[in-house]
Design an enzyme around this catalytic site. Sequence first.
Site, mmCIF file in Angstrom:
data_model
loop_
_atom_site.group_PDB
_atom_site.id
_atom_site.type_symbol
_atom_site.label_atom_id
_atom_site.label_comp_id
_atom_site.label_asym_id
_atom_site.label_seq_id
_atom_site.Cartn_x
_atom_site.Cartn_y
_atom_site.Cartn_z
ATOM 1 N N LYS A 64 40.700 0.036 21.248
ATOM 2 C CA LYS A 64 39.459 1.222 22.014
ATOM 3 C C LYS A 64 39.729 0.634 23.352
ATOM 4 O O LYS A 64 39.901 2.193 24.704
ATOM 5 C CB LYS A 64 38.195 0.253 21.770
ATOM 6 C CG LYS A 64 37.624 0.696 20.294
ATOM 7 C CD LYS A 64 36.280 -0.149 19.739
ATOM 8 C CE LYS A 64 36.158 1.041 18.188
ATOM 9 N NZ LYS A 64 35.540 0.048 17.550
ATOM 10 N N GLN A 108 31.032 -4.447 19.198
ATOM 11 C CA GLN A 108 31.523 -4.569 18.075
ATOM 12 C C GLN A 108 30.986 -5.228 16.634
ATOM 13 O O GLN A 108 30.583 -6.611 17.022
ATOM 14 C CB GLN A 108 33.772 -4.707 17.956
ATOM 15 C CG GLN A 108 34.055 -4.748 17.028
ATOM 16 C CD GLN A 108 34.657 -3.448 17.167
ATOM 17 O OE1 GLN A 108 34.686 -2.858 17.413
ATOM 18 N NE2 GLN A 108 34.339 -2.924 15.457
ATOM 19 N N ASP A 131 28.073 3.896 20.711
ATOM 20 C CA ASP A 131 28.471 3.827 19.348
ATOM 21 C C ASP A 131 27.132 4.737 18.539
ATOM 22 O O ASP A 131 27.556 5.564 16.954
ATOM 23 C CB ASP A 131 27.882 2.185 19.086
ATOM 24 C CG ASP A 131 29.308 1.783 18.775
ATOM 25 O OD1 ASP A 131 30.613 2.567 18.207
ATOM 26 O OD2 ASP A 131 29.269 0.599 17.959
#
Length: 295
Positions: A64, A108, A131
């Site tokens: 990412k 994460q 997200d």
Amino acid sequence: MSGAPLPGAAPAAGGGARIIDGKAVAAALRAEIARRVAALPFRPGLRVVRVGEDPASVVYVRTKDRAALAAGFDSATLVLPAETSEAELLATVARLNADPAVDGILVQLPLPPQIRSAAVIEAIDPAKDVDGFHPLNAGRLASGRTDGLIPCTPKGVMHLLRHAGVPLAGARALVLGRSQIVGRPMAQLLLAADCTVTIAHSRTRDLPAECRRAEILVVAAGRAEMVRGDWIAPGAAVIDVGMNRLPDGRLTGDVAFAEARAVAGWITPAPGGVGPMTVACLLENTLEAALARRG
Ligand code: NAP
């Protein structure tokens, strides 16, 4: 189910499904995002927080970060030790919430057991929640709004379906999996695209029969190659979200690819299908968050 192709979902000439190349679609999307970022008077800021050294998370976060830097973002990864407390992680999130240079925050998952994921997700500023997991953003999507921050993986699946030209309005879609991250938002997006949506899970009766009714089958169960060729309607679009590591180290999806390919109308490979789209959609969300925040 008869062997006739489903309406609007004829197999490719010569037999075998059309392969939906997620790598290529993602590369095009990333290039478009890079062009849009280059035209901005500022660099959108992304901060990815990783807690501990979970090997899969190390790889995902690195991927990412590299993609964000390559697209011209101001990207950085914050690595916290595995023994970080929930209070310490919440303090980090609060600092990023308050930082005007930060447009997107991604923590994460999974987090170590001493930290409640829900508490951390709820602490992220919804405007920076790239997200799309914050209850406010999830609630917006559940109420039918698709203009907010949407979870990256299902958003990427919708890009792939649209890119491939799979007919959506009125199609029977089945989502296998009901997680907050993939299954539920996936079903909401398909519903918003006027599909007739079924959500299946581990308690579903006669799963193969449910799958065979679907013109669009999105599989996110986390079970290597569980969906067999004879679970698939001829001509269906099969999107394999699964990413499983086999004992010999190989990565495979939730769909038995060779069998499914012989029956389906469209299919994504795994790896090389949905995964690259998840990363591209993270960049898209970060750009959208930056534009919304900075006017
Ligand atoms: P998850 O939270 O474990 O959810 C799995 C879902 O599948 C659950 O709803 C579960 O049902 C259902 N399920 C599991 N086994 C089943 C079975 N035998 N029959 C029917 N349903 C079953 O997983 P997730 O986070 O949604 O991820 C799913 C998969 O996608 C994983 O392989 C993950 O690695 C992959 N993934 C890939 C990407 C990407 O970018 N490519 C992104 C995210 C996830 P219950 O609810 O009844 O338990």
